[in-house]
Design a protein around this motif. Structure first.
Motif, PDB file in Angstrom:
ATOM      1  N   HIS A 110       7.605 -27.407  49.474  1.00  0.00           N
ATOM      2  CA  HIS A 110       6.425 -26.797  48.858  1.00  0.00           C
ATOM      3  C   HIS A 110       6.227 -25.400  49.450  1.00  0.00           C
ATOM      4  O   HIS A 110       6.683 -25.121  50.564  1.00  0.00           O
ATOM      5  CB  HIS A 110       5.151 -27.645  48.999  1.00  0.00           C
ATOM      6  N   THR A 112       3.597 -24.256  50.491  1.00  0.00           N
ATOM      7  CA  THR A 112       2.625 -24.367  51.577  1.00  0.00           C
ATOM      8  C   THR A 112       3.316 -24.218  52.945  1.00  0.00           C
ATOM      9  O   THR A 112       2.653 -23.913  53.945  1.00  0.00           O
ATOM     10  CB  THR A 112       1.899 -25.731  51.492  1.00  0.00           C
ATOM     11  N   ARG A 134      13.175 -30.546  45.760  1.00  0.00           N
ATOM     12  CA  ARG A 134      12.914 -31.948  46.078  1.00  0.00           C
ATOM     13  C   ARG A 134      13.949 -32.844  45.419  1.00  0.00           C
ATOM     14  O   ARG A 134      14.294 -32.626  44.260  1.00  0.00           O
ATOM     15  CB  ARG A 134      11.515 -32.377  45.576  1.00  0.00           C
ATOM     16  N   GLN A 148       6.455 -23.030  42.595  1.00  0.00           N
ATOM     17  CA  GLN A 148       5.038 -23.225  42.907  1.00  0.00           C
ATOM     18  C   GLN A 148       4.382 -21.900  43.275  1.00  0.00           C
ATOM     19  O   GLN A 148       5.041 -20.972  43.739  1.00  0.00           O
ATOM     20  CB  GLN A 148       4.895 -24.145  44.134  1.00  0.00           C
ATOM     21  N   GLY A 258      -3.427 -29.017  43.107  1.00  0.00           N
ATOM     22  CA  GLY A 258      -4.057 -29.631  44.267  1.00  0.00           C
ATOM     23  C   GLY A 258      -4.761 -28.555  45.076  1.00  0.00           C
ATOM     24  O   GLY A 258      -4.291 -27.418  45.144  1.00  0.00           O
ATOM     25  N   PHE A 280      -4.989 -23.729  47.549  1.00  0.00           N
ATOM     26  CA  PHE A 280      -4.525 -24.596  46.460  1.00  0.00           C
ATOM     27  C   PHE A 280      -3.049 -24.325  46.182  1.00  0.00           C
ATOM     28  O   PHE A 280      -2.493 -23.314  46.616  1.00  0.00           O
ATOM     29  CB  PHE A 280      -5.365 -24.403  45.189  1.00  0.00           C
ATOM     30  N   GLY A 281      -2.425 -25.276  45.473  1.00  0.00           N
ATOM     31  CA  GLY A 281      -1.030 -25.115  45.088  1.00  0.00           C
ATOM     32  C   GLY A 281      -0.838 -25.617  43.666  1.00  0.00           C
ATOM     33  O   GLY A 281      -1.409 -26.642  43.282  1.00  0.00           O
TER      34      GLY A 281
HETATM   35  N1  PHE Z   1       1.501 -28.363  48.669  1.00  0.00           N
HETATM   36  C1  PHE Z   1       0.808 -29.259  47.771  1.00  0.00           C
HETATM   37  C2  PHE Z   1       1.858 -29.903  46.827  1.00  0.00           C
HETATM   38  O1  PHE Z   1       2.993 -29.482  46.795  1.00  0.00           O
HETATM   39  C3  PHE Z   1      -0.220 -28.527  46.933  1.00  0.00           C
HETATM   40  C4  PHE Z   1      -1.389 -28.001  47.738  1.00  0.00           C
HETATM   41  C5  PHE Z   1      -1.347 -26.728  48.300  1.00  0.00           C
HETATM   42  C6  PHE Z   1      -2.526 -28.771  47.932  1.00  0.00           C
HETATM   43  C7  PHE Z   1      -2.431 -26.237  49.049  1.00  0.00           C
HETATM   44  C8  PHE Z   1      -3.607 -28.308  48.657  1.00  0.00           C
HETATM   45  C9  PHE Z   1      -3.551 -27.045  49.206  1.00  0.00           C
HETATM   46  O2  PHE Z   1       1.564 -30.844  46.116  1.00  0.00           O
END
Ligand code: PHE
Length: 422
Positions: A110, A112, A134, A148, A258, A280-281
């Protein structure tokens, strides 16, 4: 035979027992389809980035969000998991779910994964766009490489409460919460969906309001003003509370993104424990498939001008829907085999099989499904049967072409997994 080094993004890494990146996966790395002008993923990226540029400006009228769209996808397990408080025993870390370069490096699962590094470098408002990887099933909506966008916004007390300077972000007793870095597994089941103990209710409610307003307007920018939506409580180890935004589209609730209030432990580790943040993502493929009615995720990788020419940046918001150029027939072949004596049907890793199929056949494979598991009552031997559905995106495959590829897969599977073809 495994080589002792592997080259990813122009760097050599030693291989080890964790290495499971395949040449097929490497062939997608660096194609940067999300940056290609008029590519549907790129159009969406631009829409989202522009929305943030417009929505958040400083008093001089300049955009305050920084955008990162070319960070290399090789990260460490610390970046992808530990820094985000993902427990050591979380299944998402496993070799069967991620593409590992070796024990110390993997292709990010991700975007993130870059959060702590970007915060440490001093950023307070940023977007990151990138390819993520993934291991998963093979079908029309799953592909091992997708894209993403993650966003983060952090605020100090004076900004958050500029109209109420007497309010505080932190409860006095929790001011510097030196929480143990990784949460204990059992504690994850009872998460307080209101707020983290360290935060004041006023701070969280203000952040929650901004986050939700911003994201609903984003959804309206993409889907139109009248889109129906709902917020659903959710859980991510790196945010608390957490929510998912769903939109009602063609008779179904569709999970869009999310989000949540960033865990204070993360901000603390980045050296800004005195701020509060939201994050968020969002996955781009899912969005693009719905918005442009693209039926198959493999189309994003097509070089066919018949596909690419259907999308134009400047036509966003008009009726821009995918029209099939023509439909080529599917062709299904089954592959059954006996597992080695000591193996049961559940010991076989489906994602290992999927990667062999991809490696030999590339993306003419539309679907792989396990259609039969069987244990022989007398010999005790176990057998599996996979159905592989072939369909080329740009032409009709002849039975001969399919047979040739299918038999290549068969011999590779036989050798690789030490199985006996039935
Ligand atoms: N990284 C999470 C995913 O791949 C998404 C997300 C990012 C959720 C940042 C909350 C905050 O599903």
């Amino acid at each position: 035979p495994m080589c002792d080094t592997i080259s990813v993004c122009n760097r050599n890494y030693p291989t080890d027992s964790w290495t499971n990146i395949t040449p097929n996966i490497l062939s997608y790395q660096g194609r940067n389809i999300y940056m290609k002008k008029n590519h549907p993923l790129s159009i969406l990226r631009q829409q989202i980035v522009n929305y943030f540029y417009k929505t958040f400006v400083n008093p001089k009228g300049n955009a305050i969000f920084s955008v990162f769209d070319n960070l290399a996808p090789v990260v460490t397990p610390e970046q992808n998991f530990d820094q985000l408080l993902i427990p050591k025993d979380h299944p998402s870390r496993s070799k069967s779910d991620c593409y590992y370069v070796n024990e110390k490096h993997l292709l990010r699962a991700h975007t993130t994964a870059h959060q702590v590094d970007l915060l440490k470098s001093g950023l307070d408002n940023y977007l990151i766009v990138g390819d993520v990887y993934r291991r998963d099933e093979i079908n029309a909506t799953h592909f091992p490489v997708f894209h993403q966008i993650d966003a983060v916004r952090t605020l100090h007390r004076d900004k958050l409460f500029k109209n109420n300077p007497e309010l505080e972000i932190f409860e006095t007793n929790f001011k510097t919460s030196p929480t143990s870095f990784l949460p204990i597994k059992s504690s994850l089941k009872c998460i307080d969906q209101t707020k983290q103990p360290c935060h004041t209710m006023e701070a969280v409610k203000l952040m929650e309001h901004e986050l939700k307003t911003v994201l609903v307007r984003l959804a309206q920018t993409l889907f139109g003003k009248d889109i129906e939506y709902r917020w659903v409580d959710s859980y991510f180890p790196f945010t608390q509370p957490s929510w998912e935004l769903e939109v009602y589209w063609k008779g179904e609730w569709l999970e869009l993104l999310g989000s949540g209030i960033m865990r204070n432990e993360i901000l603390e580790a980045a050296g800004i424990g005195n701020t509060i943040g939201w994050a968020f993502g969002v996955g781009l493929e899912r969005l693009a498939m719905v918005l442009f009615e693209i039926p198959d995720i493999r189309l994003f990788w097509s070089n066919d001008s018949g596909f690419l020419n259907q999308f134009k940046e400047e036509d966003f918001g008009k009726h821009m829907k995918y029209k099939p150029i023509s439909i080529y027939p599917q062709c299904a072949n089954d592959l059954s085999f006996w597992l080695p004596d000591n193996m049961g049907v559940d010991d076989f890793v489906g994602n290992d099989f999927n990667d062999v199929v991809r490696d030999v056949a590339g993306d003419i494979v539309e679907q792989v499904s396990l259609i039969d598991k069987f244990k022989h009552p007398k010999t005790g031997k176990s057998s599996l049967c996979f159905r592989i559905v072939y369909r080329h995106m740009e032409k009709t495959l002849t039975q001969n072409e399919v047979n040739e590829i299918h038999s290549k897969i068969t011999t590779t599977v036989e050798k690789r997994f030490n199985v006996k073809i039935r």
